[in-house]
Design an enzyme around this catalytic site. Structure first.
Site, PDB file in Angstrom:
ATOM      1  N   THR A   1       1.658   3.426   1.389  1.00  0.00           N
ATOM      2  CA  THR A   1       2.175   4.611   2.078  1.00  0.00           C
ATOM      3  C   THR A   1       2.730   5.623   1.090  1.00  0.00           C
ATOM      4  OG1 THR A   1       3.931   5.373   3.585  1.00  0.00           O
ATOM      5  CG2 THR A   1       4.356   3.362   2.365  1.00  0.00           C
ATOM      6  N   ASP A   2       2.722   6.903   1.495  1.00  0.00           N
ATOM      7  CA  ASP A   2       3.328   7.937   0.657  1.00  0.00           C
ATOM      8  C   ASP A   2       4.838   7.779   0.556  1.00  0.00           C
ATOM      9  OD1 ASP A   2       3.952   8.686   3.264  1.00  0.00           O
ATOM     10  OD2 ASP A   2       3.140  10.715   3.114  1.00  0.00           O
ATOM     11  N   GLU A   3       5.434   6.996   1.445  1.00  0.00           N
ATOM     12  CA  GLU A   3       6.890   6.878   1.449  1.00  0.00           C
ATOM     13  C   GLU A   3       7.429   6.171   0.217  1.00  0.00           C
ATOM     14  OE1 GLU A   3       8.982   6.177   5.078  1.00  0.00           O
ATOM     15  OE2 GLU A   3       7.196   6.533   6.292  1.00  0.00           O
TER      16      GLU A   3
ATOM     17  N   LYS B   1       7.454  -1.744   0.676  1.00  0.00           N
ATOM     18  CA  LYS B   1       6.072  -1.383   0.344  1.00  0.00           C
ATOM     19  C   LYS B   1       5.917  -1.104  -1.152  1.00  0.00           C
ATOM     20  CE  LYS B   1       2.989  -0.822   2.778  1.00  0.00           C
ATOM     21  NZ  LYS B   1       1.916  -1.752   3.228  1.00  0.00           N
TER      22      LYS B   1
ATOM     23  N   TYR C   1      12.129   0.049   4.447  1.00  0.00           N
ATOM     24  CA  TYR C   1      10.681  -0.036   4.640  1.00  0.00           C
ATOM     25  C   TYR C   1       9.947   0.404   3.389  1.00  0.00           C
ATOM     26  CZ  TYR C   1       6.062   1.850   5.706  1.00  0.00           C
ATOM     27  OH  TYR C   1       4.740   2.163   5.645  1.00  0.00           O
TER      28      TYR C   1
END
Length: 338
Positions: A124-126, A153, A149
């Site tokens: 994810t970009d997060e 990741k 979260y």
């Protein structure tokens, strides 16, 4: 080729399973999913009778079960399975670490032992954290996760890269911008706001609504992933983005306008702790190496997504009647403000 798709009964996973079966007649798919609150066999109902698709219920942290499955002639693992809702990670970080990090370790270990040819880890970009008003994240940007979260990741990403370096696993990592489209669990902003508006319920908008997200339709994301199963370079990270940036306030207004609903349905809620202000990805590397381009313009794709939820009221009402409704009331109930 036989693919193992983890989390294949979830939103992106189920769309990927359908995409592969539609686009590649030479591929068989085994879907592994634990069917937690966001996994739904109804998401795969249209491929249930396909002889090239098999569903297996199981948990990616169950090492013995995963090893038995991977040893059944799997050529490539496409790893979607993850806890992915930031609000839930704030409430209970432990389950995110177990699924997103330990689960990834179990899959990597099984893939290494079975000499699986390709491991595609969907991230994810997060993991990059929050971005200022200008610029875009590249694959070389530092990882600065801003939520439990995102941290889980990011840790999984680093584990994948370590296994490439240490064990010679053939693995590729993708980091996508925000996805939207059919079958998305209605804790995410677009299906949440669309289904709430359809039911004339409040739309809980965080803070001032100025947080910016970079959006991509799930079908365009799935097309990129399938290309990278074949063409991605081992040990490399690829950003996946359609370069469609919109503030949450703009997104909310667009949804209400298309549904003919008033903006009085918007309810501002206290901002999420540590809420990242802006995400934006540079997908130039993916384009250069694979020729991939997004095919769906944001406005048209949003229109089609809204139409899907309109036409599939039975699906989302069944989903929202369960655990989601309880979490929604717990998390947002005390945060609404005028």
């Amino acid at each position: 080729m036989k693919l193992l798709v983890t989390g294949g009964a979830g939103f992106i996973g189920s769309n990927f399973v359908r995409h592969v079966l539609r686009e590649r007649s030479d591929v068989e798919v085994v879907t592994l999913d634990a069917l937690t609150y966001a996994g739904n066999l109804a998401n795969l109902a249209d491929v249930a009778g396909d002889p090239r698709h098999e569903f297996v219920r199981g948990d990616i942290t169950d090492a013995a079960a995963v090893r038995r499955l991977v040893e059944r002639g799997i050529d490539a693992v496409v790893h979607f399975a993850a806890e992915s809702h930031v609000d839930r990670s704030i409430e209970d970080p432990e389950v995110f670490l177990k699924t997103n990090l330990i689960g990834t370790h179990v899959l990597l270990d099984a893939a290494r032992r079975a000499r699986v040819r390709r491991f595609l880890h969907v991230s994810t970009d997060e993991v990059y954290g929050s971005l200022g008003a200008e610029g875009k994240f590249t694959e070389d940007s530092p990882l600065r996760p801003g939520s439990p979260y995102a941290a889980s990741k990011a840790a999984a990403d680093l584990l994948v890269l370590a296994c490439v370096n240490t064990y010679g696993i053939d693995a590729v990592i993708t980091r996508s911008s925000n996805n939207f489209g059919p079958y998305q669990f209605p804790e995410k902003v677009i299906p949440l706001f669309v289904t709430n508006a359809l039911a004339d319920e409040p739309l809980p908008l965080y803070g001032d609504g100025g947080n910016v997200r970079d959006w991509i339709h799930v079908e365009d994301h799935c097309a990129a992933l399938l290309l990278l199963v074949d063409r991605g370079r081992s040990g490399q990270v690829y950003n996946v983005s359609a370069s469609e940036e919109h503030t949450n306030r703009q997104l909310t207004a667009a949804i209400l306008r298309r549904l003919g609903k008033p903006e009085t349905l918007i309810r501002l809620v206290a901002d999420r702790p540590g809420h990242d202000r802006r995400y934006a990805l540079d997908a130039g590397k993916l384009r250069r190496e694979t020729g991939w381009e997004p095919r769906r313009r944001f406005d048209e794709a949003l229109e089609g997504t809204i139409a899907w939820y309109r036409e599939n009221e039975g699906w989302w009402r069944a989903v929202k009647s369960g655990e989601y409704r309880r979490f929604y009331e717990q998390w947002y109930g005390g945060r609404l403000r005028a």
